[in-house]
Design a protein around this motif. Structure first.
Motif, PDB file in Angstrom:
ATOM      1  N   GLY A 126     -69.293  17.060 -34.986  1.00  0.00           N
ATOM      2  CA  GLY A 126     -70.234  17.655 -35.926  1.00  0.00           C
ATOM      3  C   GLY A 126     -71.572  16.965 -35.995  1.00  0.00           C
ATOM      4  N   THR A 127     -71.867  16.073 -35.047  1.00  0.00           N
ATOM      5  CA  THR A 127     -73.124  15.310 -35.081  1.00  0.00           C
ATOM      6  C   THR A 127     -74.274  16.009 -34.361  1.00  0.00           C
ATOM      7  OG1 THR A 127     -72.502  14.113 -33.061  1.00  0.00           O
ATOM      8  CG2 THR A 127     -71.834  13.145 -35.180  1.00  0.00           C
ATOM      9  N   ASN A 128     -73.959  17.046 -33.603  1.00  0.00           N
ATOM     10  CA  ASN A 128     -74.971  17.811 -32.849  1.00  0.00           C
ATOM     11  C   ASN A 128     -75.673  16.990 -31.776  1.00  0.00           C
ATOM     12  OD1 ASN A 128     -74.576  20.231 -34.388  1.00  0.00           O
ATOM     13  ND2 ASN A 128     -75.815  19.343 -36.023  1.00  0.00           N
ATOM     14  N   VAL A 129     -75.027  15.953 -31.270  1.00  0.00           N
ATOM     15  CA  VAL A 129     -75.649  15.178 -30.192  1.00  0.00           C
ATOM     16  C   VAL A 129     -75.392  15.816 -28.829  1.00  0.00           C
ATOM     17  CG1 VAL A 129     -75.494  13.010 -31.456  1.00  0.00           C
ATOM     18  CG2 VAL A 129     -73.651  13.641 -29.901  1.00  0.00           C
ATOM     19  N   SER A 130     -74.360  16.623 -28.735  1.00  0.00           N
ATOM     20  CA  SER A 130     -74.062  17.273 -27.462  1.00  0.00           C
ATOM     21  C   SER A 130     -74.946  18.500 -27.311  1.00  0.00           C
ATOM     22  CB  SER A 130     -72.583  17.680 -27.403  1.00  0.00           C
ATOM     23  OG  SER A 130     -72.287  18.308 -26.170  1.00  0.00           O
ATOM     24  N   THR A 131     -75.679  18.551 -26.214  1.00  0.00           N
ATOM     25  CA  THR A 131     -76.651  19.621 -26.013  1.00  0.00           C
ATOM     26  C   THR A 131     -76.092  20.793 -25.214  1.00  0.00           C
ATOM     27  OG1 THR A 131     -77.492  18.495 -24.041  1.00  0.00           O
ATOM     28  CG2 THR A 131     -78.584  18.018 -26.139  1.00  0.00           C
ATOM     29  N   GLY A 132     -74.828  20.724 -24.849  1.00  0.00           N
ATOM     30  CA  GLY A 132     -74.202  21.800 -24.095  1.00  0.00           C
ATOM     31  C   GLY A 132     -72.873  21.356 -23.530  1.00  0.00           C
ATOM     32  N   PRO A 133     -72.074  22.295 -23.021  1.00  0.00           N
ATOM     33  CA  PRO A 133     -70.751  21.950 -22.480  1.00  0.00           C
ATOM     34  C   PRO A 133     -70.844  20.922 -21.354  1.00  0.00           C
ATOM     35  CG  PRO A 133     -70.962  24.321 -22.755  1.00  0.00           C
ATOM     36  CD  PRO A 133     -72.329  23.746 -22.967  1.00  0.00           C
ATOM     37  N   HIS A 134     -70.084  19.853 -21.497  1.00  0.00           N
ATOM     38  CA  HIS A 134     -70.030  18.835 -20.461  1.00  0.00           C
ATOM     39  C   HIS A 134     -68.908  17.862 -20.781  1.00  0.00           C
ATOM     40  CE1 HIS A 134     -72.231  16.544 -23.527  1.00  0.00           C
ATOM     41  NE2 HIS A 134     -71.956  15.436 -22.857  1.00  0.00           N
ATOM     42  N   CYS A 135     -68.640  16.966 -19.863  1.00  0.00           N
ATOM     43  CA  CYS A 135     -67.673  15.888 -20.096  1.00  0.00           C
ATOM     44  C   CYS A 135     -68.370  14.553 -19.854  1.00  0.00           C
ATOM     45  CB  CYS A 135     -66.466  16.017 -19.166  1.00  0.00           C
ATOM     46  SG  CYS A 135     -65.200  14.733 -19.404  1.00  0.00           S
ATOM     47  N   HIS A 136     -68.320  13.701 -20.861  1.00  0.00           N
ATOM     48  CA  HIS A 136     -68.890  12.351 -20.733  1.00  0.00           C
ATOM     49  C   HIS A 136     -67.792  11.413 -20.238  1.00  0.00           C
ATOM     50  CE1 HIS A 136     -71.248   8.734 -21.947  1.00  0.00           C
ATOM     51  NE2 HIS A 136     -70.028   8.237 -22.165  1.00  0.00           N
ATOM     52  N   VAL A 137     -68.086  10.668 -19.186  1.00  0.00           N
ATOM     53  CA  VAL A 137     -67.122   9.710 -18.639  1.00  0.00           C
ATOM     54  C   VAL A 137     -67.732   8.314 -18.701  1.00  0.00           C
ATOM     55  CG1 VAL A 137     -65.755   9.024 -16.637  1.00  0.00           C
ATOM     56  CG2 VAL A 137     -66.128  11.444 -17.116  1.00  0.00           C
ATOM     57  N   GLY A 138     -67.103   7.440 -19.493  1.00  0.00           N
ATOM     58  CA  GLY A 138     -67.548   6.057 -19.602  1.00  0.00           C
ATOM     59  C   GLY A 138     -66.548   5.118 -18.952  1.00  0.00           C
ATOM     60  N   CYS A 139     -66.987   3.893 -18.673  1.00  0.00           N
ATOM     61  CA  CYS A 139     -66.116   2.912 -18.024  1.00  0.00           C
ATOM     62  C   CYS A 139     -66.359   1.522 -18.612  1.00  0.00           C
ATOM     63  CB  CYS A 139     -66.376   2.889 -16.522  1.00  0.00           C
ATOM     64  SG  CYS A 139     -65.409   1.655 -15.626  1.00  0.00           S
ATOM     65  N   LEU A 140     -65.277   0.877 -19.019  1.00  0.00           N
ATOM     66  CA  LEU A 140     -65.312  -0.501 -19.480  1.00  0.00           C
ATOM     67  C   LEU A 140     -64.518  -1.363 -18.509  1.00  0.00           C
ATOM     68  CD1 LEU A 140     -64.599   0.169 -23.244  1.00  0.00           C
ATOM     69  CD2 LEU A 140     -66.613  -1.056 -22.412  1.00  0.00           C
ATOM     70  N   PRO A 141     -65.106  -2.436 -17.970  1.00  0.00           N
ATOM     71  CA  PRO A 141     -64.323  -3.332 -17.115  1.00  0.00           C
ATOM     72  C   PRO A 141     -63.260  -4.051 -17.940  1.00  0.00           C
ATOM     73  CG  PRO A 141     -66.458  -4.299 -17.594  1.00  0.00           C
ATOM     74  CD  PRO A 141     -66.488  -2.910 -18.159  1.00  0.00           C
ATOM     75  N   PHE A 142     -62.273  -4.640 -17.283  1.00  0.00           N
ATOM     76  CA  PHE A 142     -61.136  -5.224 -18.008  1.00  0.00           C
ATOM     77  C   PHE A 142     -61.562  -6.320 -18.986  1.00  0.00           C
ATOM     78  CE2 PHE A 142     -61.606  -8.485 -14.862  1.00  0.00           C
ATOM     79  CZ  PHE A 142     -61.017  -9.626 -15.387  1.00  0.00           C
ATOM     80  N   ASN A 143     -62.586  -7.078 -18.647  1.00  0.00           N
ATOM     81  CA  ASN A 143     -63.042  -8.183 -19.507  1.00  0.00           C
ATOM     82  C   ASN A 143     -64.360  -7.820 -20.184  1.00  0.00           C
ATOM     83  OD1 ASN A 143     -64.483  -8.171 -17.136  1.00  0.00           O
ATOM     84  ND2 ASN A 143     -64.639 -10.391 -16.961  1.00  0.00           N
ATOM     85  N   PHE A 144     -64.440  -6.599 -20.718  1.00  0.00           N
ATOM     86  CA  PHE A 144     -65.704  -6.074 -21.226  1.00  0.00           C
ATOM     87  C   PHE A 144     -66.250  -6.880 -22.406  1.00  0.00           C
ATOM     88  CE2 PHE A 144     -62.319  -3.621 -23.349  1.00  0.00           C
ATOM     89  CZ  PHE A 144     -62.657  -3.763 -24.690  1.00  0.00           C
ATOM     90  N   ASN A 145     -67.588  -6.879 -22.492  1.00  0.00           N
ATOM     91  CA  ASN A 145     -68.321  -7.501 -23.591  1.00  0.00           C
ATOM     92  C   ASN A 145     -69.188  -6.407 -24.214  1.00  0.00           C
ATOM     93  OD1 ASN A 145     -69.947  -8.963 -25.321  1.00  0.00           O
ATOM     94  ND2 ASN A 145     -71.157  -9.921 -23.695  1.00  0.00           N
ATOM     95  N   LEU A 146     -68.872  -6.011 -25.431  1.00  0.00           N
ATOM     96  CA  LEU A 146     -69.577  -4.888 -26.059  1.00  0.00           C
ATOM     97  C   LEU A 146     -71.003  -5.229 -26.460  1.00  0.00           C
ATOM     98  CD1 LEU A 146     -66.676  -3.497 -28.289  1.00  0.00           C
ATOM     99  CD2 LEU A 146     -67.445  -2.656 -26.066  1.00  0.00           C
ATOM    100  N   ASN A 147     -71.357  -6.513 -26.449  1.00  0.00           N
ATOM    101  CA  ASN A 147     -72.710  -6.929 -26.845  1.00  0.00           C
ATOM    102  C   ASN A 147     -73.669  -6.931 -25.660  1.00  0.00           C
ATOM    103  OD1 ASN A 147     -72.404  -7.668 -29.763  1.00  0.00           O
ATOM    104  ND2 ASN A 147     -70.827  -9.010 -28.912  1.00  0.00           N
ATOM    105  N   THR A 148     -73.787  -5.790 -24.997  1.00  0.00           N
ATOM    106  CA  THR A 148     -74.774  -5.624 -23.932  1.00  0.00           C
ATOM    107  C   THR A 148     -75.634  -4.411 -24.271  1.00  0.00           C
ATOM    108  OG1 THR A 148     -73.482  -4.094 -22.549  1.00  0.00           O
ATOM    109  CG2 THR A 148     -73.046  -6.465 -22.294  1.00  0.00           C
ATOM    110  N   ASN A 149     -76.664  -4.164 -23.477  1.00  0.00           N
ATOM    111  CA  ASN A 149     -77.554  -3.040 -23.798  1.00  0.00           C
ATOM    112  C   ASN A 149     -76.964  -1.681 -23.402  1.00  0.00           C
ATOM    113  OD1 ASN A 149     -77.861  -3.102 -21.027  1.00  0.00           O
ATOM    114  ND2 ASN A 149     -80.060  -3.474 -21.052  1.00  0.00           N
ATOM    115  N   THR A 150     -75.723  -1.676 -22.895  1.00  0.00           N
ATOM    116  CA  THR A 150     -74.994  -0.417 -22.694  1.00  0.00           C
ATOM    117  C   THR A 150     -73.645  -0.479 -23.413  1.00  0.00           C
ATOM    118  OG1 THR A 150     -74.129  -1.248 -20.580  1.00  0.00           O
ATOM    119  CG2 THR A 150     -76.081   0.164 -20.486  1.00  0.00           C
ATOM    120  N   TYR A 151     -73.561  -1.356 -24.420  1.00  0.00           N
ATOM    121  CA  TYR A 151     -72.333  -1.536 -25.207  1.00  0.00           C
ATOM    122  C   TYR A 151     -71.121  -1.818 -24.316  1.00  0.00           C
ATOM    123  CZ  TYR A 151     -75.333   0.622 -28.738  1.00  0.00           C
ATOM    124  OH  TYR A 151     -76.387   0.923 -29.576  1.00  0.00           O
TER     125      TYR A 151
END
Length: 276
Positions: free
Chosen positions: A120-145
């Motif tokens: 309900g946030t209206n951030v999606s501008t049309g039908p699509h699938c977002h695919v993200g990837c986190l490495p096994f030892n991820f650090n969320l404090n980067t400029n791409t979370y």
């Protein structure tokens, strides 16, 4: 053997990882995944064998959510691939989920149908699938979370395997057929080499493993680099070394040099530093 893309080769991406920094919900490092332009109801396939970490819609308490996810992703599936150093994959904006949290999945299994949901946030501008990837030892404090380019890991297409070494059974289950033993041996060897490279730079984890031999070196380089970097508004403070050097008075440095070196040399250095 790499991980599977979620869609056939003919499907195009509408927004790549790293694109459009700061636009809409994108972080400063740019879009933190790949968007695939697919109609609502397109089957989404699992990248590999693994476990469903989350299936559903996240709420707005990001700190309590896996990977700091929010409701922006709509109906999401998060998978953790098999293996101690395997990545996580996130599939967002789905219209229907075919798996549940805690469920085991197989490579190529249909885990969802794509959609246009966004909580309900209206951030999606049309039908699509977002695919993200986190490495096994991820650090969320980067400029791409903490996210990295999914295409560092996703290299294969299900259609190639479905036409060759595997076929679909009922309800999206996978029936393996025979493959060339030599091809399998080479693929396994490549997987072991990649895993070993990741391991030697991996951090330690209490009760599970020691840090890899290159981890301390990587950390030292990052520490030195951070100390030398200048500040950047809204991103980071100046490093300690940089700040200390910036605070020095060139005239004082020139005076110290004058007292410590031959007069002619001191005069030349003082002139360069702005001293009298």
């Amino acid at each position: 053997m790499g991980y599977l893309f979620p869609f056939p080769r003919a499907v195009k991406r509408s927004q790549d990882f790293g694109a459009n920094p700061g636009w809409g919900p994108n972080p400063p490092g740019g879009h933190n995944g790949d968007d695939w332009a697919v109609p609502v109801g397109t089957p989404v396939r699992a990248a590999g064998d693994g476990e469903v970490v989350f299936a559903g819609q996240f709420d707005d308490t990001y700190a309590d959510n896996f990977g700091w996810n929010l409701m922006y992703g709509g109906l999401m599936v998060v998978l953790n691939m098999n293996g101690a150093t395997a990545p996580y994959f996130e599939y967002g904006h789905n219209s229907e989920l075919r798996v549940k949290t805690g469920q085991r999945v197989k490579r190529g299994q249909i885990i969802a149908l794509s959609g246009n949901t966004d909580g309900g946030t209206n951030v999606s501008t049309g039908p699509h699938c977002h695919v993200g990837c986190l490495p096994f030892n991820f650090n969320l404090n980067t400029n791409t979370y903490g996210r990295v380019n999914p295409r560092l890991f996703m290299t294969d297409y299900w259609e190639d395997e479905a036409n060759g070494s595997a076929s679909l059974g009922p309800a999206g289950d996978i029936k393996e057929t025979t493959t060339d033993p030599q091809e399998t041996e080479v693929s396994d060897a490549v997987d072991r080499i990649i895993a070993e490279i990741r391991n030697i730079a991996a951090p330690g984890e209490s009760g599970k493993r020691n840090a890899g031999p290159l981890y301390d070196l990587v950390q030292n380089v990052e520490t030195i680099n951070a100390a030398l970097l200048p500040g950047e508004a809204g991103v980071r403070h100046a490093g300690a070394v940089y700040a200390a050097l910036a605070a020095l008075d060139p005239a004082q440095i020139a005076a110290a040099v004058t007292a410590a070196v031959p007069a002619e040399t001191a005069k030349q250095v003082a002139a360069l530093l702005g001293g009298k």
